[in-house]
Scaffold this motif. Sequence first.
Motif, short mmCIF file in Angstrom:
data_model
loop_
_atom_site.label_atom_id
_atom_site.label_comp_id
_atom_site.label_asym_id
_atom_site.label_seq_id
_atom_site.Cartn_x
_atom_site.Cartn_y
_atom_site.Cartn_z
N PRO A 19 40.51 38.44 34.24
CA PRO A 19 39.30 38.33 35.06
C PRO A 19 38.66 36.94 35.03
O PRO A 19 37.95 36.57 35.95
CB PRO A 19 38.36 39.39 34.48
CG PRO A 19 38.91 39.74 33.15
CD PRO A 19 40.37 39.42 33.17
N GLY A 21 40.41 34.28 35.24
CA GLY A 21 41.29 33.40 36.00
C GLY A 21 42.32 32.68 35.16
O GLY A 21 43.20 32.00 35.70
N ARG A 49 53.09 47.18 44.47
CA ARG A 49 52.62 46.19 45.44
C ARG A 49 53.75 45.34 46.00
O ARG A 49 53.60 44.72 47.05
CB ARG A 49 51.53 45.34 44.82
CG ARG A 49 50.22 46.11 44.77
CD ARG A 49 49.22 45.52 43.81
NE ARG A 49 47.92 46.16 43.92
CZ ARG A 49 47.60 47.31 43.35
NH1 ARG A 49 48.49 47.98 42.64
NH2 ARG A 49 46.39 47.83 43.50
N VAL A 60 48.96 37.34 46.86
CA VAL A 60 48.09 37.50 45.69
C VAL A 60 47.45 38.87 45.81
O VAL A 60 46.88 39.20 46.85
CB VAL A 60 47.01 36.40 45.62
CG1 VAL A 60 46.08 36.65 44.43
CG2 VAL A 60 47.64 35.02 45.53
N PHE A 61 47.56 39.66 44.74
CA PHE A 61 46.98 41.00 44.70
C PHE A 61 45.91 41.05 43.61
O PHE A 61 46.18 40.64 42.48
CB PHE A 61 48.06 42.05 44.39
CG PHE A 61 49.18 42.08 45.37
CD1 PHE A 61 49.06 42.73 46.59
CD2 PHE A 61 50.39 41.43 45.07
CE1 PHE A 61 50.11 42.75 47.50
CE2 PHE A 61 51.44 41.45 45.97
CZ PHE A 61 51.30 42.10 47.19
N GLU A 62 44.75 41.55 43.96
CA GLU A 62 43.69 41.77 42.97
C GLU A 62 43.80 43.24 42.56
O GLU A 62 43.59 44.13 43.39
CB GLU A 62 42.32 41.45 43.56
CG GLU A 62 42.17 40.01 44.02
CD GLU A 62 42.40 38.97 42.93
OE1 GLU A 62 42.09 39.24 41.74
OE2 GLU A 62 42.91 37.88 43.26
N ILE A 63 44.16 43.49 41.32
CA ILE A 63 44.37 44.85 40.84
C ILE A 63 43.14 45.28 40.04
O ILE A 63 42.77 44.62 39.07
CB ILE A 63 45.67 44.94 40.00
CG1 ILE A 63 46.86 44.44 40.84
CG2 ILE A 63 45.89 46.37 39.51
CD1 ILE A 63 48.17 44.39 40.11
N PRO A 64 42.50 46.37 40.45
CA PRO A 64 41.26 46.80 39.80
C PRO A 64 41.43 47.15 38.31
O PRO A 64 42.53 47.50 37.86
CB PRO A 64 40.85 48.05 40.58
CG PRO A 64 41.63 48.04 41.83
CD PRO A 64 42.88 47.25 41.55
N PRO A 136 40.41 44.06 35.10
CA PRO A 136 41.01 43.71 36.38
C PRO A 136 41.92 42.49 36.21
O PRO A 136 41.65 41.61 35.39
CB PRO A 136 39.80 43.36 37.27
CG PRO A 136 38.74 42.94 36.31
CD PRO A 136 38.99 43.72 35.04
N VAL A 137 43.03 42.47 36.95
CA VAL A 137 43.95 41.34 36.87
C VAL A 137 44.30 40.86 38.27
O VAL A 137 44.21 41.61 39.25
CB VAL A 137 45.24 41.69 36.09
CG1 VAL A 137 44.95 41.98 34.64
CG2 VAL A 137 46.00 42.82 36.74
N SER A 138 44.72 39.61 38.34
CA SER A 138 45.21 39.02 39.57
C SER A 138 46.72 38.85 39.41
O SER A 138 47.18 38.33 38.39
CB SER A 138 44.53 37.67 39.79
OG SER A 138 45.05 37.04 40.95
N GLU A 140 49.91 37.26 41.36
CA GLU A 140 50.43 36.42 42.43
C GLU A 140 51.95 36.43 42.36
O GLU A 140 52.52 36.31 41.27
CB GLU A 140 49.93 34.98 42.28
CG GLU A 140 50.43 34.03 43.33
CD GLU A 140 49.89 32.61 43.17
OE1 GLU A 140 50.24 31.77 44.00
OE2 GLU A 140 49.15 32.35 42.21
#
Length: 147
Positions: A19, A21, A49, A60-64, A136-138, A140
């Motif tokens: 979270p 970054g 995804r 890029v996916f923002e995963i809750p 939460p993670v990003s 890519e």
Amino acid sequence: MATVQPGSFLTLHYRLAGPDGADIINTFHDKPATLSLGAGELAPAMEQRLLGLEEGARRVFEIPAGEAFGERNPQLLQRVKRSLIDELGDPDADYHPGDVVQFPTPDGTGTYAGVVREVGDEWILFDFNHPLAGVPVSFEVQLIGVL
């Protein structure tokens, strides 16, 4: 153009960030990763995804929070007697919050890890949750090849 399907063999660059970054894993500056979709090399939420993406795609996916690595489970915070830790490892070891300690599995064929949260005189509190549980993670990804 090839698209990602269950069981696809992939060559890709990927980056996983928390979270804040900060990179947790980043292959973009090194050689790409190769993996077989469905083999458990990525969390199911990340694999899901990738399905349907075409070779060459970059996303890029923002995963809750909780979706990629599960929710935090308070039952996985456990106090372990220092005598047992000494028996399983180095009795002269000095433990501090944040340390990662490896434990043998009950059958002795593998290990699992716990993070030290508190140190008492006769016990140590370990957190056996995945470090990214409830976070939460990003994610890519750049798909280089799909077989």
